[in-house]
Design a protein around this motif. Sequence first.
Motif, PDB file in Angstrom:
ATOM      1  N   ILE A   1       0.837  -1.203   0.000  1.00 14.67           N
ATOM      2  CA  ILE A   1       0.000   0.000   0.000  1.00 14.67           C
ATOM      3  C   ILE A   1       0.872   1.254   0.000  1.00 14.67           C
ATOM      4  O   ILE A   1       0.594   2.240  -0.702  1.00 14.67           O
ATOM      5  CB  ILE A   1      -0.935  -0.010   1.220  1.00 14.67           C
ATOM      6  N   GLN A   2       1.935   1.219   0.772  1.00 12.30           N
ATOM      7  CA  GLN A   2       2.851   2.364   0.837  1.00 12.30           C
ATOM      8  C   GLN A   2       3.475   2.638  -0.527  1.00 12.30           C
ATOM      9  O   GLN A   2       3.584   3.790  -0.957  1.00 12.30           O
ATOM     10  CB  GLN A   2       3.920   2.046   1.875  1.00 12.30           C
ATOM     11  N   SER A   3       3.833   1.576  -1.230  1.00 10.53           N
ATOM     12  CA  SER A   3       4.407   1.734  -2.569  1.00 10.53           C
ATOM     13  C   SER A   3       3.383   2.292  -3.552  1.00 10.53           C
ATOM     14  O   SER A   3       3.710   3.139  -4.404  1.00 10.53           O
ATOM     15  CB  SER A   3       4.941   0.382  -3.059  1.00 10.53           C
ATOM     16  N   ASP A   4       2.136   1.863  -3.456  1.00  6.79           N
ATOM     17  CA  ASP A   4       1.088   2.365  -4.356  1.00  6.79           C
ATOM     18  C   ASP A   4       0.833   3.849  -4.145  1.00  6.79           C
ATOM     19  O   ASP A   4       0.646   4.594  -5.124  1.00  6.79           O
ATOM     20  CB  ASP A   4      -0.203   1.578  -4.136  1.00  6.79           C
ATOM     21  N   PHE A   5       0.818   4.296  -2.892  1.00  4.87           N
ATOM     22  CA  PHE A   5       0.590   5.721  -2.646  1.00  4.87           C
ATOM     23  C   PHE A   5       1.757   6.565  -3.188  1.00  4.87           C
ATOM     24  O   PHE A   5       1.532   7.694  -3.651  1.00  4.87           O
ATOM     25  CB  PHE A   5       0.405   5.985  -1.151  1.00  4.87           C
ATOM     26  N   TRP A   6       2.946   6.058  -3.129  1.00  7.20           N
ATOM     27  CA  TRP A   6       4.072   6.821  -3.658  1.00  7.20           C
ATOM     28  C   TRP A   6       4.029   6.877  -5.190  1.00  7.20           C
ATOM     29  O   TRP A   6       4.265   7.935  -5.792  1.00  7.20           O
ATOM     30  CB  TRP A   6       5.380   6.203  -3.191  1.00  7.20           C
ATOM     31  N   GLN A   7       3.678   5.759  -5.824  1.00  6.07           N
ATOM     32  CA  GLN A   7       3.652   5.741  -7.281  1.00  6.07           C
ATOM     33  C   GLN A   7       2.474   6.528  -7.853  1.00  6.07           C
ATOM     34  O   GLN A   7       2.607   7.199  -8.870  1.00  6.07           O
ATOM     35  CB  GLN A   7       3.592   4.290  -7.775  1.00  6.07           C
ATOM     36  N   GLN A   8       1.299   6.443  -7.221  1.00  2.00           N
ATOM     37  CA  GLN A   8       0.104   7.068  -7.790  1.00  2.00           C
ATOM     38  C   GLN A   8      -0.131   8.483  -7.273  1.00  2.00           C
ATOM     39  O   GLN A   8      -0.681   9.318  -7.997  1.00  2.00           O
ATOM     40  CB  GLN A   8      -1.121   6.206  -7.486  1.00  2.00           C
ATOM     41  N   TRP A   9       0.259   8.765  -6.030  1.00  3.15           N
ATOM     42  CA  TRP A   9      -0.074  10.065  -5.432  1.00  3.15           C
ATOM     43  C   TRP A   9       1.134  10.812  -4.899  1.00  3.15           C
ATOM     44  O   TRP A   9       0.975  11.879  -4.280  1.00  3.15           O
ATOM     45  CB  TRP A   9      -1.092   9.867  -4.302  1.00  3.15           C
ATOM     46  N   SER A  10       2.335  10.270  -5.094  1.00  6.95           N
ATOM     47  CA  SER A  10       3.596  10.957  -4.740  1.00  6.95           C
ATOM     48  C   SER A  10       3.638  11.364  -3.269  1.00  6.95           C
ATOM     49  O   SER A  10       4.090  12.462  -2.921  1.00  6.95           O
ATOM     50  CB  SER A  10       3.792  12.202  -5.635  1.00  6.95           C
ATOM     51  N   PHE A  11       3.138  10.492  -2.406  1.00  6.02           N
ATOM     52  CA  PHE A  11       3.182  10.744  -0.967  1.00  6.02           C
ATOM     53  C   PHE A  11       4.006   9.620  -0.329  1.00  6.02           C
ATOM     54  O   PHE A  11       3.606   8.460  -0.343  1.00  6.02           O
ATOM     55  CB  PHE A  11       1.776  10.766  -0.370  1.00  6.02           C
ATOM     56  N   PRO A  12       5.183   9.934   0.243  1.00  2.00           N
ATOM     57  CA  PRO A  12       6.046   8.884   0.787  1.00  2.00           C
ATOM     58  C   PRO A  12       5.552   8.388   2.154  1.00  2.00           C
ATOM     59  O   PRO A  12       4.919   9.125   2.912  1.00  2.00           O
ATOM     60  CB  PRO A  12       7.401   9.583   0.913  1.00  2.00           C
ATOM     61  N   ASN A  13       5.868   7.141   2.428  1.00  2.00           N
ATOM     62  CA  ASN A  13       5.577   6.514   3.737  1.00  2.00           C
ATOM     63  C   ASN A  13       4.091   6.559   4.098  1.00  2.00           C
ATOM     64  O   ASN A  13       3.741   6.464   5.274  1.00  2.00           O
ATOM     65  CB  ASN A  13       6.381   7.184   4.860  1.00  2.00           C
ATOM     66  N   CYS A  14       3.215   6.702   3.133  1.00  2.00           N
ATOM     67  CA  CYS A  14       1.773   6.748   3.403  1.00  2.00           C
ATOM     68  C   CYS A  14       1.199   5.339   3.288  1.00  2.00           C
ATOM     69  O   CYS A  14       1.352   4.685   2.247  1.00  2.00           O
ATOM     70  CB  CYS A  14       1.081   7.690   2.429  1.00  2.00           C
ATOM     71  N   VAL A  15       0.536   4.885   4.328  1.00  2.00           N
ATOM     72  CA  VAL A  15      -0.066   3.546   4.325  1.00  2.00           C
ATOM     73  C   VAL A  15      -1.584   3.604   4.244  1.00  2.00           C
ATOM     74  O   VAL A  15      -2.249   2.572   4.396  1.00  2.00           O
ATOM     75  CB  VAL A  15       0.360   2.757   5.585  1.00  2.00           C
ATOM     76  N   GLY A  16      -2.142   4.763   4.002  1.00  2.00           N
ATOM     77  CA  GLY A  16      -3.589   4.818   3.847  1.00  2.00           C
ATOM     78  C   GLY A  16      -4.154   6.188   4.135  1.00  2.00           C
ATOM     79  O   GLY A  16      -3.521   7.044   4.760  1.00  2.00           O
ATOM     80  N   SER A  17      -5.370   6.371   3.657  1.00  2.00           N
ATOM     81  CA  SER A  17      -6.147   7.571   3.960  1.00  2.00           C
ATOM     82  C   SER A  17      -7.164   7.203   5.033  1.00  2.00           C
ATOM     83  O   SER A  17      -7.851   6.180   4.926  1.00  2.00           O
ATOM     84  CB  SER A  17      -6.844   8.074   2.695  1.00  2.00           C
ATOM     85  N   LEU A  18      -7.255   8.019   6.068  1.00  2.00           N
ATOM     86  CA  LEU A  18      -8.084   7.731   7.242  1.00  2.00           C
ATOM     87  C   LEU A  18      -9.202   8.763   7.347  1.00  2.00           C
ATOM     88  O   LEU A  18      -8.973   9.963   7.173  1.00  2.00           O
ATOM     89  CB  LEU A  18      -7.222   7.759   8.505  1.00  2.00           C
ATOM     90  N   ASP A  19     -10.412   8.277   7.628  1.00  2.00           N
ATOM     91  CA  ASP A  19     -11.527   9.202   7.806  1.00  2.00           C
ATOM     92  C   ASP A  19     -12.598   8.521   8.651  1.00  2.00           C
ATOM     93  O   ASP A  19     -12.643   7.286   8.764  1.00  2.00           O
ATOM     94  CB  ASP A  19     -12.117   9.618   6.451  1.00  2.00           C
ATOM     95  N   GLY A  20     -13.443   9.332   9.232  1.00  2.00           N
ATOM     96  CA  GLY A  20     -14.561   8.838  10.020  1.00  2.00           C
ATOM     97  C   GLY A  20     -15.840   9.533   9.611  1.00  2.00           C
ATOM     98  O   GLY A  20     -15.828  10.706   9.221  1.00  2.00           O
ATOM     99  N   LYS A  21     -16.947   8.814   9.691  1.00  2.00           N
ATOM    100  CA  LYS A  21     -18.231   9.352   9.268  1.00  2.00           C
ATOM    101  C   LYS A  21     -19.311   8.998  10.285  1.00  2.00           C
ATOM    102  O   LYS A  21     -19.268   7.943  10.914  1.00  2.00           O
ATOM    103  CB  LYS A  21     -18.639   8.780   7.903  1.00  2.00           C
TER     104      LYS A  21
END
Length: 461
Positions: free
Chosen positions: A200-220
């Motif tokens: 997941i960390q690799s996908d965020f860097w390749q697609q969204w250029s955000f390093p060391n990101c393991v996910g987007s977090l939100d609450g509803k």
Amino acid sequence: MDMKIVETNMESERQRIILELELLNIEKQLAILKSLQRRCKDKKERAARKRRLAPPKPPRKKKIEKIRKRLRRWSMNPERLARPGEGEYCFVSKALTDKDNEKLFEYFHMTADTFLDLVGRIHPFIRHQSTHIMPIDIRQRLAITLRILATGGMQKSVAEAYKLGPSTVHCIVAEVCKALWTALQPDFLPCPSAEIWKVIQSDFWQQWSFPNCVGSLDGKLVNVKTPKRGQFKNKLPPPLALVATCDAKYRFTMVNVETFQPENDGDIFMSSTLGSQLLDGKLDLPPPVSLSENEAPTPSVFVADASFPLHNNCMRPIQGINLSMEKQAYNFQHSRVMRVMENTFGILVARWRVLSRLEYGPDKCISILKTAIVLHNFLACTDDSNPPGLKYIPADFADTSDALGSIQPGQWRTIVAGDTTNIFDPLGPQRLPRTPSRWDGASVRNRLMKFFHSFNEDFSL
């Protein structure tokens, strides 16, 4: 004279004898009465002695009146007898036989092979004895449930279309939702391991250029419109809260759905399983990595909105006005990753229209929401094998952006634009204790801010 005396004596003697006989009868009667009294007394004493020696009897149960069961007029409603030839499932069955993927995708957002794959996965969890004259097989049960989830139709209208009773459809939906979650959750929504976090960390860097990101977090906050009957006839149901993370491909990675008390809405994240594991460092995240030379290692982070606390593993945007270029660069990259979660929720509601009008009890709402999420992951993971026109998430379904940063709205926004109410509302500000030093994520955010600033400068050159 003597005769008179003799007669008088005889008369007196006769009276004496009669009197003695009467006295004798009275004595006998008294003796008999005394004997009877003695017998009664002995009998009472024996009964009392027996009661003292006998074990205590259990208290008497109140008589329960037997409710007579109303005899059925027929073994099956005559209107349901037309189900094999006129019910809606006969058209679904024909589409499955003919492999009519276009029609099935319009019905259930999946192809015939995917539908049959789902049937095989839930088959071990749904077993019924075929004692009914017209049993409902597992394919029809799955078709009814998917029809309600995909279209958001009322259970009564779907029951009429499938020539079934409303109570039967109610039980089928509850049973199949439970089976779908049990069958799909271990494979398509497990708690990620360290290897999965790295992917997941690799996908965020390749697609969204955000390093060391393991996910987007939100609450509803989940808006539930409970029918005004049953136990919630005269009172509001407890509110529901959803805390979730997603990967770079619009798939949920961790989900926590539960009820909460309105006065504790600021502690939803901290009291949830996902939040407590994140704050306590129990998610088995990849080890920290340096973003550049001569820099301290930066831990893996989740990107969240401003309502979440700043933590060494949870980044929030920088608030304020007249921000510097470094802070603006960070907020720009932060908002791009947060848009991934926004699109994930949007695609979920656009595909499973039952979420646009949840009118069930809290327990069933939780079951339906979890089922929609795990089906979303299942179809998103199997999307690569589908042709372009039959993809669960087509290329233009989510928001896209060009090199200049302009956003092109996705198709899901057109689908949900007509909804009268929003099923999801944002959480309020979440409280967080300030005692542990590791909960101070300002230094981590500063390192990310410097990296984005230098990265943008290098890119512009």
